[in-house]
Design a protein around this motif. Sequence first.
Motif, PDB file in Angstrom:
ATOM      1  N   ALA A  60       0.851  -1.181   0.000  1.00 26.68           N
ATOM      2  CA  ALA A  60       0.000   0.000   0.000  1.00 26.68           C
ATOM      3  C   ALA A  60       0.890   1.235   0.000  1.00 26.68           C
ATOM      4  N   VAL A  61       0.596   2.169  -0.874  1.00 28.68           N
ATOM      5  CA  VAL A  61       1.342   3.423  -0.957  1.00 28.68           C
ATOM      6  C   VAL A  61       0.393   4.548  -0.569  1.00 28.68           C
ATOM      7  N   VAL A  62       0.761   5.298   0.448  1.00 28.26           N
ATOM      8  CA  VAL A  62      -0.052   6.423   0.897  1.00 28.26           C
ATOM      9  C   VAL A  62       0.534   7.694   0.291  1.00 28.26           C
ATOM     10  N   GLY A  63      -0.211   8.328  -0.608  1.00 27.58           N
ATOM     11  CA  GLY A  63       0.254   9.537  -1.289  1.00 27.58           C
ATOM     12  C   GLY A  63       0.325   9.320  -2.783  1.00 27.58           C
ATOM     13  N   GLY A  64      -0.415  10.149  -3.545  1.00 29.04           N
ATOM     14  CA  GLY A  64      -0.484   9.982  -4.982  1.00 29.04           C
ATOM     15  C   GLY A  64       0.311  10.999  -5.775  1.00 29.04           C
ATOM     16  N   GLY A  65       1.300  11.664  -5.119  1.00 27.68           N
ATOM     17  CA  GLY A  65       2.219  12.535  -5.843  1.00 27.68           C
ATOM     18  C   GLY A  65       3.245  11.710  -6.597  1.00 27.68           C
ATOM     19  N   ILE A  66       4.247  12.374  -7.166  1.00 23.71           N
ATOM     20  CA  ILE A  66       5.207  11.641  -7.996  1.00 23.71           C
ATOM     21  C   ILE A  66       5.986  10.624  -7.182  1.00 23.71           C
ATOM     22  N   HIS A 126      -0.400  -1.851 -15.311  1.00 21.52           N
ATOM     23  CA  HIS A 126       0.237  -2.582 -14.211  1.00 21.52           C
ATOM     24  C   HIS A 126      -0.735  -3.035 -13.130  1.00 21.52           C
ATOM     25  N   GLY A 127      -2.016  -2.768 -13.320  1.00 24.88           N
ATOM     26  CA  GLY A 127      -2.997  -3.250 -12.371  1.00 24.88           C
ATOM     27  C   GLY A 127      -2.961  -2.592 -11.010  1.00 24.88           C
ATOM     28  N   VAL A 128      -2.363  -1.405 -10.921  1.00 24.47           N
ATOM     29  CA  VAL A 128      -2.326  -0.688  -9.644  1.00 24.47           C
ATOM     30  C   VAL A 128      -3.724  -0.166  -9.336  1.00 24.47           C
ATOM     31  N   ALA A 129      -4.182  -0.405  -8.110  1.00 25.75           N
ATOM     32  CA  ALA A 129      -5.483   0.108  -7.679  1.00 25.75           C
ATOM     33  C   ALA A 129      -5.303   1.488  -7.063  1.00 25.75           C
ATOM     34  N   PHE A 130      -6.283   2.358  -7.271  1.00 28.21           N
ATOM     35  CA  PHE A 130      -6.230   3.709  -6.705  1.00 28.21           C
ATOM     36  C   PHE A 130      -7.468   3.940  -5.853  1.00 28.21           C
ATOM     37  N   ARG A 131      -7.237   4.530  -4.698  1.00 30.55           N
ATOM     38  CA  ARG A 131      -8.310   4.925  -3.796  1.00 30.55           C
ATOM     39  C   ARG A 131      -8.159   6.419  -3.521  1.00 30.55           C
ATOM     40  N   TRP A 132      -8.768   7.245  -4.375  1.00 34.28           N
ATOM     41  CA  TRP A 132      -8.722   8.687  -4.208  1.00 34.28           C
ATOM     42  C   TRP A 132      -9.764   9.116  -3.178  1.00 34.28           C
ATOM     43  N   GLU A 133      -9.606  10.318  -2.688  1.00 26.38           N
ATOM     44  CA  GLU A 133     -10.511  10.883  -1.690  1.00 26.38           C
ATOM     45  C   GLU A 133     -10.687   9.930  -0.492  1.00 26.38           C
ATOM     46  N   THR A 134      -9.577   9.363  -0.101  1.00 21.60           N
ATOM     47  CA  THR A 134      -9.559   8.404   0.999  1.00 21.60           C
ATOM     48  C   THR A 134      -8.411   8.744   1.936  1.00 21.60           C
ATOM     49  N   ALA A 135      -8.723   9.075   3.166  1.00 16.24           N
ATOM     50  CA  ALA A 135      -7.710   9.451   4.146  1.00 16.24           C
ATOM     51  C   ALA A 135      -7.296   8.243   4.974  1.00 16.24           C
ATOM     52  N   VAL A 136      -5.999   8.129   5.223  1.00 14.95           N
ATOM     53  CA  VAL A 136      -5.468   7.064   6.073  1.00 14.95           C
ATOM     54  C   VAL A 136      -5.210   7.649   7.456  1.00 14.95           C
ATOM     55  N   SER A 137      -5.774   7.036   8.471  1.00  5.33           N
ATOM     56  CA  SER A 137      -5.633   7.553   9.832  1.00  5.33           C
ATOM     57  C   SER A 137      -4.652   6.759  10.680  1.00  5.33           C
ATOM     58  N   ALA A 138      -4.376   5.514  10.311  1.00  2.00           N
ATOM     59  CA  ALA A 138      -3.459   4.692  11.102  1.00  2.00           C
ATOM     60  C   ALA A 138      -2.974   3.518  10.259  1.00  2.00           C
ATOM     61  N   PRO A 160      -1.709  12.651 -13.773  1.00  4.00           N
ATOM     62  CA  PRO A 160      -2.894  11.830 -14.059  1.00  4.00           C
ATOM     63  C   PRO A 160      -2.650  10.780 -15.144  1.00  4.00           C
ATOM     64  N   LYS A 161      -1.846  11.111 -16.148  1.00  4.90           N
ATOM     65  CA  LYS A 161      -1.540  10.140 -17.194  1.00  4.90           C
ATOM     66  C   LYS A 161      -0.716   8.983 -16.649  1.00  4.90           C
ATOM     67  N   ILE A 162       0.240   9.303 -15.772  1.00  8.16           N
ATOM     68  CA  ILE A 162       1.055   8.241 -15.179  1.00  8.16           C
ATOM     69  C   ILE A 162       0.196   7.346 -14.295  1.00  8.16           C
ATOM     70  N   ALA A 163      -0.705   7.953 -13.515  1.00  9.04           N
ATOM     71  CA  ALA A 163      -1.597   7.164 -12.667  1.00  9.04           C
ATOM     72  C   ALA A 163      -2.486   6.250 -13.513  1.00  9.04           C
ATOM     73  N   ALA A 164      -3.031   6.778 -14.603  1.00 11.65           N
ATOM     74  CA  ALA A 164      -3.898   5.974 -15.464  1.00 11.65           C
ATOM     75  C   ALA A 164      -3.125   4.818 -16.087  1.00 11.65           C
ATOM     76  N   TRP A 165      -1.883   5.076 -16.476  1.00 15.21           N
ATOM     77  CA  TRP A 165      -1.046   4.015 -17.057  1.00 15.21           C
ATOM     78  C   TRP A 165      -0.725   2.943 -16.024  1.00 15.21           C
ATOM     79  N   LEU A 166      -0.418   3.352 -14.795  1.00 10.27           N
ATOM     80  CA  LEU A 166      -0.162   2.378 -13.737  1.00 10.27           C
ATOM     81  C   LEU A 166      -1.379   1.493 -13.501  1.00 10.27           C
ATOM     82  N   GLU A 167      -2.541   2.094 -13.568  1.00  8.41           N
ATOM     83  CA  GLU A 167      -3.773   1.334 -13.358  1.00  8.41           C
ATOM     84  C   GLU A 167      -4.041   0.384 -14.520  1.00  8.41           C
ATOM     85  N   ASP A 168      -3.919   0.895 -15.740  1.00  6.32           N
ATOM     86  CA  ASP A 168      -4.271   0.108 -16.919  1.00  6.32           C
ATOM     87  C   ASP A 168      -3.206  -0.942 -17.259  1.00  6.32           C
TER      88      ASP A 168
END
Length: 377
Positions: A8-14, A160-172, A150-158
């Motif tokens: 799991a990677v927390v943070g969708g910046g570069i 490499h099968g990376v899942a994205f959970r936007w608008e989701t805060a991690v608290s612990a 956004p293009k890199i994120a879309a490519w990772l998803e399409d």
Amino acid sequence: MAEDFDLAVVGGGILGLAHALAGARSGRRVVVIDRDARANGASVRMSGLVSVAGHPTGAAARRARRSREIWGEVCAHAGVRVDHEGLAIVARRPEAASVLAAYAATEPAPGCVFYAPEDAHALFPQFRGDIAGVFWSPDEIRVEAKSALPKIAAWLEDAHGVAFRWETAVSAIGDGALATSQGPVRAKCAVVCPGDDLRSLFGDRLSSLGLTRAKSQMMRVRYDESFELPGAVSTDLSAVRMPALQDAEGADALRARLEAEQPEHLQHGVVLLASQSADGSLVVGASRTLDATPDPFLLQTIDDLILDELAAVFGKRPKHVVSRWSGTYAFSADRPVVVEAPEENVRVVVAASGFGASAAFAVAEETVAELLGACAA
């Protein structure tokens, strides 16, 4: 019911996307979690320059070269336009010319060269007035970060099968799971890329490292006449702040002259970095103000200092300032990249300088390889 991932990677910046790529390339099931609807921090607010020159010999230089290599692959596969290649540092003073010429002679990267004034004017007709020479590095690339991520994120998803959970805060994070605002996510390992949020996840660990936050003012400008930059453009103010040049012979003399002639620029951390977008406009910056809680206000005084330096290179100020904005990022005076291990299966990675995009992919490769090894042990 919680979803299961290897990483799991927390943070969708570069930096987060780079870790996602490294995890996916290792054959792992990866999820990226970000509290915003899209990347909105320093990754999309800075210049979009991926630098190679100017990094200290050793790990930093190796990371810059490796990251540049991966950037080339990612741009090609993700459909990201490279606006231009190369970096020209215009030496406005003999002291800068001396330092830059010596640096070019050390072969910091293949193809770097310093051009004396006569050749510099012939090769770079955009630069006006008296200049003492131009340092040229061919390896830098510049992308329009706002559209590239956004293009890199879309490519990772399409691809490499990376899942994205936007608008989701991690608290612990703990016991192989992440508590999020959208329910739990199970993952064997986690990488936290918090940007300049130094107080939320593992804030106690980060608070002990001497990190602070930096605010930078940026602008997009347009000249009436059309011209094409040879690459990104910088000046003496940047040269004196490049890590590889700070202790070089002659750097003290350059710094002393800048302190005498441009004290306000130094006071506000102003350097010139101009990059050109596909529409011909220039993204220019930047300043650096350190503050634990940077204010949101843009100062005309600082914009004027940046525009003055731009005019010194191109002969006049741009007629149109299209937009102005600020960005904030984590900063450390002595650790450009911070990697911490608060738990055996968790790493916290902070780009603590303005060179996050330049090191991201290499740092991610190193971190993910070490982390997955620790998780498997």
